[in-house]
Motif scaffolding. Sequence first.
Motif, short mmCIF file in Angstrom:
data_model
loop_
_atom_site.label_atom_id
_atom_site.label_comp_id
_atom_site.label_asym_id
_atom_site.label_seq_id
_atom_site.Cartn_x
_atom_site.Cartn_y
_atom_site.Cartn_z
N THR A 1 45.80 30.65 38.13
CA THR A 1 44.46 30.63 37.54
C THR A 1 43.54 29.60 38.19
OG1 THR A 1 43.24 30.51 35.45
CG2 THR A 1 45.06 28.98 35.71
N LYS A 2 44.09 28.45 38.65
CA LYS A 2 43.25 27.43 39.26
C LYS A 2 42.69 27.88 40.61
CE LYS A 2 45.51 23.49 37.06
NZ LYS A 2 46.25 22.21 37.27
N SER A 3 43.30 28.89 41.21
CA SER A 3 42.85 29.39 42.51
C SER A 3 41.87 30.54 42.39
CB SER A 3 44.06 29.84 43.35
OG SER A 3 45.00 28.81 43.48
N LEU A 4 41.62 30.98 41.15
CA LEU A 4 40.80 32.17 40.94
C LEU A 4 39.36 31.80 40.61
CD1 LEU A 4 43.15 34.42 38.78
CD2 LEU A 4 42.84 34.42 41.25
N THR A 5 38.43 32.55 41.18
CA THR A 5 37.02 32.44 40.81
C THR A 5 36.72 33.53 39.78
OG1 THR A 5 36.30 33.99 42.51
CG2 THR A 5 36.48 31.66 43.14
N ALA A 6 35.49 33.54 39.30
CA ALA A 6 35.09 34.58 38.35
C ALA A 6 35.21 35.96 38.97
CB ALA A 6 33.66 34.33 37.88
N VAL A 7 34.95 36.03 40.29
CA VAL A 7 35.09 37.32 40.99
C VAL A 7 36.52 37.82 40.90
CG1 VAL A 7 34.80 38.49 43.19
CG2 VAL A 7 33.25 36.64 42.57
N HIS A 8 37.47 36.92 41.21
CA HIS A 8 38.88 37.31 41.18
C HIS A 8 39.31 37.76 39.79
CE1 HIS A 8 39.13 34.32 44.71
NE2 HIS A 8 39.11 35.54 45.20
N ARG A 9 38.94 36.97 38.77
CA ARG A 9 39.36 37.31 37.41
C ARG A 9 38.82 38.67 36.99
NH1 ARG A 9 38.24 31.76 36.58
NH2 ARG A 9 36.18 32.28 35.73
N THR A 10 37.55 38.92 37.31
CA THR A 10 36.93 40.18 36.93
C THR A 10 37.60 41.35 37.63
OG1 THR A 10 34.81 39.05 36.62
CG2 THR A 10 34.76 41.45 36.78
N LEU A 11 37.87 41.20 38.92
CA LEU A 11 38.50 42.27 39.69
C LEU A 11 39.93 42.53 39.21
CD1 LEU A 11 37.21 41.54 43.31
CD2 LEU A 11 36.46 43.32 41.73
N ILE A 12 40.66 41.47 38.88
CA ILE A 12 42.04 41.65 38.41
C ILE A 12 42.05 42.38 37.07
CG2 ILE A 12 44.06 40.41 37.54
CD1 ILE A 12 43.58 38.30 39.66
N ASP A 13 41.13 41.98 36.17
CA ASP A 13 41.05 42.67 34.88
C ASP A 13 40.69 44.14 35.06
OD1 ASP A 13 41.73 40.44 33.44
OD2 ASP A 13 39.67 39.83 33.03
N ALA A 14 39.75 44.41 35.98
CA ALA A 14 39.36 45.80 36.23
C ALA A 14 40.51 46.59 36.83
CB ALA A 14 38.15 45.83 37.16
N CYS A 15 41.22 45.99 37.78
CA CYS A 15 42.36 46.67 38.41
C CYS A 15 43.47 46.92 37.40
CB CYS A 15 42.89 45.84 39.57
SG CYS A 15 41.80 45.80 41.01
N ARG A 16 43.67 45.98 36.49
CA ARG A 16 44.69 46.17 35.46
C ARG A 16 44.36 47.36 34.58
NH1 ARG A 16 45.99 41.98 30.46
NH2 ARG A 16 47.60 43.24 29.47
N THR A 17 43.08 47.47 34.17
CA THR A 17 42.66 48.60 33.33
C THR A 17 42.84 49.92 34.07
OG1 THR A 17 41.05 47.20 32.19
CG2 THR A 17 40.75 49.58 32.03
N ILE A 18 42.40 49.96 35.34
CA ILE A 18 42.54 51.18 36.13
C ILE A 18 44.02 51.53 36.33
CG2 ILE A 18 42.15 52.18 38.41
CD1 ILE A 18 39.59 50.51 38.57
N LEU A 19 44.83 50.52 36.60
CA LEU A 19 46.26 50.76 36.82
C LEU A 19 46.93 51.31 35.57
CD1 LEU A 19 48.50 50.52 38.92
CD2 LEU A 19 48.96 48.20 38.10
N VAL A 20 46.59 50.76 34.42
CA VAL A 20 47.14 51.26 33.16
C VAL A 20 46.77 52.73 32.97
CG1 VAL A 20 46.92 51.13 30.64
CG2 VAL A 20 47.28 49.05 31.96
N TRP A 21 45.52 53.07 33.24
CA TRP A 21 45.04 54.44 33.06
C TRP A 21 45.73 55.38 34.04
CZ3 TRP A 21 39.11 55.90 32.97
CH2 TRP A 21 38.96 57.11 32.28
#
Length: 394
Positions: free
Chosen positions: A293-313
């Motif tokens: 988490t310390k290495s992540l920017t807001a961009v990274h967090r947003t993209l990871i959350d989006a990828c997680r949602t897409i992957l689940v679907w």
Amino acid sequence: MASIKLYTVVLVVGMLITGSFNTLTKKAQNDSVAEGKYGERHKFNHPWFQTLLMFYGEALCLFVYEWQKRRKKRPDENTLIQEDEEGDAEPDRVLTGIFVLPTCCDLIGTTLSGIGLLYVPASVWQMLRGAIIIFAGILSVVFLKRRLFPTHWIGMAVVMVGLAMVGLSSILGQGSSTSSDVTHGEMLLGIILILLAQLVSASQMVVEEIFIKKHNVPPVQVVGMEGCFGVLFMSLLVLPICYVVPAGGKLASLHDDAIDAMAQMYNDVPILIFGLMYLLSIAFYNFFGLSVTKSLTAVHRTLIDACRTILVWIIDLFIHYVITSKYGENFDMTYGFLQLGGFAMLLLGTLLYNEVIYIACIASPRPPPGSGYTEISADFEGSQPVLDGSLRFG
């Protein structure tokens, strides 16, 4: 340097995979049917028991915390830090007590969300969790005295539109879930419970920031301690109360029979495997997330959350169409694109709220030089940080 980047990539990929698994395995348990303690076959409807599994997964983080402490210990030292005879005991007692309130929030939020998952597809459940941005933003203004700029409020408004689109697609396209016996009323109830769960989770974030952050407690210790308290609360208080609550009537959602849950896991190996995978995915998701988490920017967090949602679907659709129609969800050709549009709005709102995208002529914080954020012009200085995350993942 290359090895550090590779290590970060491994952590992010692990975070993405385990984060998707804890949603999919929990839903798979809900869709499973097995014999209970009385020999009757029925669905695994045990959201309170699943909360206990979640707390066990969080409690495993204490092993990670102890491992990290030992790694930091110098070879010539017998203790990690020099003990202070006068001041060592009192902070321990204070720190132990401050985990109680956030644990209660975690318990209520996870269970409400788990009950909601009984009635909605996994993809919808994952998308509706985006509502936490709205509640976290409002609570941070009220209790933490944070300052939100117009771009944050616009982001929250866009998220609200996305939530409405996703919720509407779920109700109108009710048949997309494997739970074909779910009524429109139950679907609506599930959506409301998931949104309420996000309010509780946002409250937990505020509570943790007020009572825990000032003590500089390592996040992995916070998760582990709340997991231990959660196991105690669930085992000694909550599940016994849920057992005596009548199974029918207005309080039916409060009823849960842990003995019946264990009987179903004993009688059906897939349910047992799903439970173990859910427990372990919670533990590893927190480990991966807190490590990176310390290495992540807001961009990274947003993209990871989006990828997680897409992957689940995607995985849910793949399971339903390729492996077995018993699990997963189908794609509603009538309202599925409304859900897809809602997800796009949720992603856009999150990008705006996290200051990844800047809108021209809208007062917003100035992005840091070289941040790589997409700036559509903004010339407003002075921003206090908004509440952008929790100490916990999952």
